[in-house]
Design an enzyme around this catalytic site. Structure first.
Site, mmCIF file in Angstrom:
data_model
loop_
_atom_site.group_PDB
_atom_site.id
_atom_site.type_symbol
_atom_site.label_atom_id
_atom_site.label_comp_id
_atom_site.label_asym_id
_atom_site.label_seq_id
_atom_site.Cartn_x
_atom_site.Cartn_y
_atom_site.Cartn_z
ATOM 1 N N CYS A 31 -33.541 15.229 8.524
ATOM 2 C CA CYS A 31 -33.689 13.967 7.799
ATOM 3 C C CYS A 31 -34.328 14.178 6.429
ATOM 4 O O CYS A 31 -35.448 14.684 6.332
ATOM 5 C CB CYS A 31 -34.538 12.987 8.615
ATOM 6 S SG CYS A 31 -34.936 11.481 7.711
ATOM 7 N N LYS A 58 -32.879 7.007 20.760
ATOM 8 C CA LYS A 58 -34.313 6.930 20.506
ATOM 9 C C LYS A 58 -35.109 6.570 21.744
ATOM 10 O O LYS A 58 -34.718 5.693 22.509
ATOM 11 C CB LYS A 58 -34.584 5.867 19.419
ATOM 12 C CG LYS A 58 -33.990 6.254 18.088
ATOM 13 C CD LYS A 58 -34.129 5.152 17.048
ATOM 14 C CE LYS A 58 -33.291 5.490 15.812
ATOM 15 N NZ LYS A 58 -33.287 4.429 14.813
ATOM 16 N N VAL A 71 -37.642 7.419 11.147
ATOM 17 C CA VAL A 71 -38.565 8.489 10.766
ATOM 18 C C VAL A 71 -38.555 8.554 9.238
ATOM 19 O O VAL A 71 -37.578 8.140 8.608
ATOM 20 C CB VAL A 71 -38.157 9.865 11.358
ATOM 21 C CG1 VAL A 71 -38.281 9.831 12.865
ATOM 22 C CG2 VAL A 71 -36.763 10.268 10.934
ATOM 23 N N GLU A 84 -42.350 4.543 6.247
ATOM 24 C CA GLU A 84 -41.693 4.520 4.923
ATOM 25 C C GLU A 84 -42.112 5.806 4.215
ATOM 26 O O GLU A 84 -43.296 5.998 3.884
ATOM 27 C CB GLU A 84 -42.086 3.319 4.059
ATOM 28 C CG GLU A 84 -41.584 1.995 4.576
ATOM 29 C CD GLU A 84 -40.070 1.930 4.701
ATOM 30 O OE1 GLU A 84 -39.351 2.407 3.797
ATOM 31 O OE2 GLU A 84 -39.607 1.405 5.734
ATOM 32 N N SER A 85 -41.146 6.669 3.976
ATOM 33 C CA SER A 85 -41.475 8.016 3.507
ATOM 34 C C SER A 85 -42.362 8.027 2.268
ATOM 35 O O SER A 85 -43.347 8.778 2.213
ATOM 36 C CB SER A 85 -40.199 8.831 3.234
ATOM 37 O OG SER A 85 -39.378 8.178 2.281
#
Lengths: 234, 243
Positions: A31, A58, A71, A84-85
């Site tokens: 990802c 999941k 993720v 939230e990256s």
């Protein structure tokens, strides 16, 4: 600390609490968003553990970590959850000592966020090109991607620096890197053929210890994408 | 109000450099995004000047401030330009002393940013409802979708058991949400709050905040603006100004 652990899927037992002195990231090996968080963890030398999540199947308990079921998610030993990256990256930079990835100067920090906005259309364009790998007509999307990428080239041209935040690597570089890594592996390189400064940037990025530590195996990524696009939970 | 000035349109002369000790915001009196920035400027007591832009008839020089001519944009006396409303608000909180609107605690700060993600459909939905109603179209589906978003926010307030989104005092996240809630009534969709009592309490509490109060837009003036705006009249942006 292994990023190569088997992913947890539906029916799996939830992991226990995070031990003190460690932070946990729920991730997935391929990802790009999670890669941002891993880059920051690595660059700042933060002790962490990785739990990979099977995104096609999941675990039910994962929705308690992030209601959106996406993720990356950070979980600390106080049970606090951050998702939230970009938010996870900023959180890590705020909380952990050592090399600061975001500038202290308010204007320079704002500038990084404005560049981040400039980048915002790239992920979905790369994703849709990825899905169309075997189809003929992606010239329209490639053009669009080139257009977005030229905006980034312009930033480097105006700034006259190697990296997007100046002459050293900083947060904004890590935030956008994952998609450029994928463009190379997936032979979308021609999208950067009009952008010499970006090419230099990509070469410079590869020399960074955090970037090189997390470089994906091209075969592994391609294998993953094949299975993913066929909808296989493996 | 500081922003009660005529807008700059095509053919206008660019304003000069920003004097030392002042920050300028390029704005429009009825724009919700610019409203966020004006709220923060006011809440922090930052000395500023407002330059309104005629959004239907943008001055050529404005594209040197923002590549697509959008507002809000901040310009300081060092000629630095900052845009995107959320980025501008954070910049102000970082750059200026005094009352901090974002929490000090990194987790609480991250929490406010996560809350902002929850809000992202609201601006688009409220605007779509407004346009539909103004064009005489039905918007039951849109209102339903908006109500759903409001339910999500209601759940947060319920779970936190606090008046405001950041706790018991007003903070950045509340100011970032507010402009769209202020507009519900004048857009004709205030009934979307019917099933969300905590959210209604929040709007009541917000209206008591001195900063929110100071910038509240008069309903009749707003309606006058909307009427002209939907007739495509470029004078809409200056509606209600004294001279």
């Amino acid at each position: 600390m292994s990023g190569s652990a088997r992913s947890l899927a539906k029916g799996s037992a939830p992991p226990g609490p995070v031990p003190e002195g460690l932070i946990r990231v729920y991730s997935m090996r391929f990802c790009p968003y999670a890669q941002r968080t891993l880059l920051v963890l690595t660059a700042k030398g933060i002790r962490h553990e990785i739990i990979n999540i099977n995104l096609k199947s999941k675990p039910e308990w994962f929705f308690k970590k992030n209601p959106f079921g996406l993720v990356p998610v950070l979980e600390n030993s106080q049970g606090q959850l951050i998702y939230e990256s970009a938010i996870t990256c900023e959180y890590l930079d705020d909380v952990y000592p050592g090399k600061k990835l975001l500038p202290d100067d308010p204007y320079e920090k704002a500038r990084q966020k404005m560049v981040f906005e400039l980048f915002s259309k790239v992920p979905s364009l790369v994703t849709s090109l990825l899905r169309k790998q075997n189809e003929e007509d992606c010239s329209g999307q490639k053009e669009e991607l080139r257009k977005e990428i030229s905006k980034l080239e312009e930033v480097l041209t105006n700034k006259k620096t190697t990296f997007f935040g100046g002459n050293s690597l900083s947060m904004i570089d890590y935030l956008i890197w994952p998609w450029f890594e994928r463009m190379e592996i997936l032979e979308l390189n021609d999208c950067v053929d009009h952008t010499p400064k970006l090419q230099l940037w990509m070469a410079a990025m590869r020399k960074d210890p955090a970037v090189s530590a997390l470089l994906m195996e091209p075969k592994a990524l391609r294998g993953f994408l094949n299975l993913y696009l066929q909808n296989s939970p493996e | 109000m500081e922003d009660a000035t005529r807008s700059f349109g095509k053919g206008s002369l660019p304003p000069g450099p920003v004097p030392d000790g002042l920050i300028r915001v390029y704005s429009m009196r009825f724009c919700p995004y610019a409203h966020r920035t004006r709220l923060v400027l006011r809440a922090k007591g930052i000395r500023h000047e407002v330059v309104n832009i005629n959004l239907r008839n943008k001055p050529e020089w404005y594209y040197t401030k923002h590549p697509f001519g959008q507002i809000p944009v901040l310009e300081n006396s060092k000629c630095q330009l900052i845009y995107e409303s959320v980025i501008a608000c954070e910049y102000l909180d970082d750059a200026y002393p005094g009352r901090k609107l974002y929490p000090y605690d990194p987790y609480e700060r991250a929490r406010q940013k996560m809350l902002l993600e929850l809000f992202y459909k609201v601006p688009h939905l409220t605007k779509e409802c407004l346009v539909a109603l103004r064009c005489g179209r039905e918007c039951a589906d849109l209102k339903l979708a908006l109500r759903q978003e409001f339910c999500n926010l209601e759940e947060i307030l319920g779970y936190q058991n606090t008046i405001f989104f950041g706790g018991d005092c007003i903070s950045m996240i509340d100011y970032l949400f507010w402009p769209w809630f202020e507009r519900l009534d004048v857009y004709g969709i205030a009934d979307c709050l019917n099933h969300t009592p905590a959210l209604r309490l929040w709007t009541a509490a917000m209206k008591q905040d001195p900063t929110v109060c100071a910038l509240l837009i008069d309903k009749n003036i707003f309606l006058g603006f909307l009427n002209l705006y939907f007739q495509n009249n470029p004078d809409a942006f200056d509606y209600g100004l004294a001279c």
